[in-house]
Design an enzyme around this catalytic site. Sequence first.
Site, mmCIF file in Angstrom:
data_model
loop_
_atom_site.group_PDB
_atom_site.id
_atom_site.type_symbol
_atom_site.label_atom_id
_atom_site.label_comp_id
_atom_site.label_asym_id
_atom_site.label_seq_id
_atom_site.Cartn_x
_atom_site.Cartn_y
_atom_site.Cartn_z
ATOM 1 N N SER A 8 49.193 48.509 35.830
ATOM 2 C CA SER A 8 48.437 47.995 34.411
ATOM 3 C C SER A 8 47.642 49.345 34.006
ATOM 4 C CB SER A 8 47.102 47.038 34.759
ATOM 5 O OG SER A 8 46.427 46.721 33.634
ATOM 6 N N HIS A 9 47.009 49.330 32.575
ATOM 7 C CA HIS A 9 46.539 50.331 31.917
ATOM 8 C C HIS A 9 44.898 50.282 32.379
ATOM 9 C CE1 HIS A 9 49.617 50.352 29.263
ATOM 10 N NE2 HIS A 9 49.223 51.414 28.608
ATOM 11 N N SER A 10 44.586 49.335 33.116
ATOM 12 C CA SER A 10 43.440 49.106 33.863
ATOM 13 C C SER A 10 43.291 49.096 35.384
ATOM 14 C CB SER A 10 42.595 48.001 33.251
ATOM 15 O OG SER A 10 41.431 47.722 33.989
#
Length: 145
Positions: A8-10
Site C-alpha cells: 500500500s502507499h500507506s
Amino acid sequence: MVGIVVVSHSERAAEGIAEIAAEMAGDTRIEPVGGDGKGGIGTVPDAIEAAIDAAAGIDAEDGSDAGDENGGDPDGSDPVVVLVDLGSAVMNADIAVELSDAEAVIADAPVLEGAVNAAVAATDASATVESVREQAEAARDIEKL
C-alpha cells in the site's frame, strides 16, 4: 505454503490489511509493506522486494531459503502472491518481482478483500501460487450489499 505480500502507499494501511488477513491465514506468511521509506506516502521497489523475500522464506541476511518442503521453488523458497493498492504500487511491485529470487505474482484484486481471500486459500495444504492468486482475484466479484 504460499506467502502473501500486501503493498500500500500507506505503511499503516498495509499493516492493517495484513492484520485483518492474518486472522484467516493460519501459519501463512503475510508481509505488509508501504510508504516511501521516509515516513511519507508512496511505495519503494527495494522494500517490496524485501517483503517478497520474507514472505517466500528467503533470509535477507544470507539469501538462504527456509521454504516449505511440500511446494515452492526447487531452491526451497515458497511462492508469493502480491496484492497492491493503486497506480505506482503496481509498477514498483512489478520491478520488485523481477528483482526477487522468489517466484512471485501480482494479483489483480482489491487489496483488502483479495488479501483475505488469498489468506484463506493459502491455508489449503494443496494451495499453489495460481490457486491463491485466483482466489484473490475472485474478490473483485464480492458484493457488499
